[in-house]
Design an enzyme around this catalytic site. Structure first.
Site, PDB file in Angstrom:
ATOM      1  N   LYS A 155     -17.360 141.923   2.923  1.00 11.88           N
ATOM      2  CA  LYS A 155     -18.284 142.211   1.812  1.00 11.88           C
ATOM      3  C   LYS A 155     -19.025 143.542   2.012  1.00 11.88           C
ATOM      4  CE  LYS A 155     -20.769 138.406   2.168  1.00 11.88           C
ATOM      5  NZ  LYS A 155     -20.183 137.749   3.356  1.00 11.88           N
ATOM      6  N   ARG A 197     -26.162 132.410  -2.258  1.00 15.45           N
ATOM      7  CA  ARG A 197     -25.370 131.679  -1.267  1.00 15.45           C
ATOM      8  C   ARG A 197     -25.478 130.168  -1.464  1.00 15.45           C
ATOM      9  NH1 ARG A 197     -25.349 135.755   3.062  1.00 15.45           N
ATOM     10  NH2 ARG A 197     -24.302 135.079   4.951  1.00 15.45           N
ATOM     11  N   ARG A 245     -17.031 142.761  16.237  1.00 16.58           N
ATOM     12  CA  ARG A 245     -17.847 143.699  15.451  1.00 16.58           C
ATOM     13  C   ARG A 245     -19.018 144.234  16.282  1.00 16.58           C
ATOM     14  NH1 ARG A 245     -20.097 141.984   9.572  1.00 16.58           N
ATOM     15  NH2 ARG A 245     -21.387 140.452  10.656  1.00 16.58           N
ATOM     16  N   ARG A 274     -24.226 141.678  17.135  1.00 16.91           N
ATOM     17  CA  ARG A 274     -25.222 140.816  16.476  1.00 16.91           C
ATOM     18  C   ARG A 274     -25.228 139.434  17.111  1.00 16.91           C
ATOM     19  NH1 ARG A 274     -24.301 141.224  10.057  1.00 16.91           N
ATOM     20  NH2 ARG A 274     -24.747 139.018  10.296  1.00 16.91           N
TER      21      ARG A 274
HETATM   22  P1  AMP Z   1     -25.235 138.058   6.433  1.00 12.59           P
HETATM   23  O1  AMP Z   1     -25.467 139.361   7.109  1.00 12.59           O
HETATM   24  O2  AMP Z   1     -25.088 138.178   4.943  1.00 12.59           O
HETATM   25  O3  AMP Z   1     -24.104 137.271   7.043  1.00 12.59           O
HETATM   26  O4  AMP Z   1     -26.569 137.179   6.656  1.00 12.59           O
HETATM   27  C1  AMP Z   1     -27.061 136.889   7.948  1.00 12.59           C
HETATM   28  C2  AMP Z   1     -27.888 135.622   7.888  1.00 12.59           C
HETATM   29  O5  AMP Z   1     -29.020 135.825   7.015  1.00 12.59           O
HETATM   30  C3  AMP Z   1     -27.190 134.397   7.337  1.00 12.59           C
HETATM   31  O6  AMP Z   1     -26.411 133.734   8.319  1.00 12.59           O
HETATM   32  C4  AMP Z   1     -28.377 133.558   6.857  1.00 12.59           C
HETATM   33  O7  AMP Z   1     -29.058 132.950   7.943  1.00 12.59           O
HETATM   34  C5  AMP Z   1     -29.321 134.623   6.296  1.00 12.59           C
HETATM   35  N1  AMP Z   1     -29.060 134.852   4.844  1.00 12.59           N
HETATM   36  C6  AMP Z   1     -28.527 135.974   4.274  1.00 12.59           C
HETATM   37  N2  AMP Z   1     -28.435 135.820   2.942  1.00 12.59           N
HETATM   38  C7  AMP Z   1     -28.883 134.580   2.650  1.00 12.59           C
HETATM   39  C8  AMP Z   1     -29.026 133.833   1.458  1.00 12.59           C
HETATM   40  N3  AMP Z   1     -28.644 134.322   0.262  1.00 12.59           N
HETATM   41  N4  AMP Z   1     -29.539 132.572   1.542  1.00 12.59           N
HETATM   42  C9  AMP Z   1     -29.928 132.062   2.725  1.00 12.59           C
HETATM   43  N5  AMP Z   1     -29.812 132.699   3.897  1.00 12.59           N
HETATM   44  C10 AMP Z   1     -29.308 133.964   3.883  1.00 12.59           C
END
Ligand code: AMP
Length: 219
Positions: free
Chosen positions: A13, A87, A126, A159
């Site tokens: 993404k 999400r 990554r 990360r």
């Molecule tokens: P990402 O970088 O998009 O994978 O997001 C990292 C983490 O942030 C996820 O594993 C969730 O814990 C939190 N997070 C990101 N976006 C959302 C969302 N829309 N709703 C809830 N938690 C989120």
């Protein structure tokens, strides 16, 4: 143009959003990036989000919806691409309701498909730059100097949520809570499914084919 890009963690993404932003001049609204920024600045929201993020679970809907509503409101006229949000079906419903109030709607939802195997390899290898957000991979896209960002010279990080166990939890969370968001948008007929397992260049060509139509309509 108002677009959502949805897919499991590691489906590409973030990578594809960068190209979408370059081509269509829309804002990249990544909920994960905004949360990481809040954490780095030790804000109230960042502190509340941290335990959910570190375990691979989801931050509560009310916090996320308020945070993303602010970002959507501040987006330029050209529009936005949402990455990592919505999400859950609740988040999707609340996003739609707030757009409707402003007499707007989502134009397209790009759903990136990817196998668990590919995801695991991508995420555990990554490496990310905490300063400028550049993303590398230990074997596929290594930096020129090991552990150092080519763009800004900062030290790259793995990360904490890109480790094997947390990735497994993130995939479970995705299947249980985020996959239904695709069905929610399918019922409105806005979903375009695209293979995210192949080379990034092949995937982005397919994404551009879809988005070119919406960009033309917006002119
Ligand atoms: P990402 O970088 O998009 O994978 O997001 C990292 C983490 O942030 C996820 O594993 C969730 O814990 C939190 N997070 C990101 N976006 C959302 C969302 N829309 N709703 C809830 N938690 C989120």
């Amino acid at each position: 143009m108002r677009v959502i890009i949805v897919g499991a963690p590691g489906s590409g993404k973030g990578t594809h959003c960068k190209r979408i932003v370059e081509k269509y001049n829309v804002a990249h609204l990544s909920s994960g990036d905004i949360l990481r920024h809040e954490r780095a600045n030790n804000t109230d929201l960042g502190l509340k989000a941290q335990s959910y993020m570190d375990s691979g679970g989801l931050v509560p809907d009310d916090l996320i919806v308020a945070m993303m509503a602010k970002a959507v409101k501040a987006a330029p006229k050209a529009g936005f691409v949402l990455d990592g949000f919505p999400r859950t079906v609740t988040q999707a419903q609340q996003l739609d309701a707030s757009l409707e109030k402003a007499d707007r709607k989502i134009d397209a939802v790009i759903s990136l498909t990817c196998t668990d195997d590919v995801i695991m390899k991508r995420l555990t290898g990554r490496r990310s730059c905490p300063e400028c957000g550049a993303v590398y991979h230990v074997t596929n896209v290594p930096p020129k100097k090991e552990g150092i960002c080519d763009e800004c010279g900062a030290e790259l990080v793995h990360r904490p949520d890109d480790t094997v166990d947390v990735v497994k939890n993130r995939l479970d969370t995705y299947r249980q809570q985020t996959a239904p968001v695709i069905d929610y948008y399918k019922s409105n007929g806005e979903v375009f499914e695209i293979d995210g397992s192949c080379e990034a260049e092949e995937t982005i060509i397919e994404i551009f084919k879809v988005l070119d139509k919406f960009a033309a309509q917006a002119e």
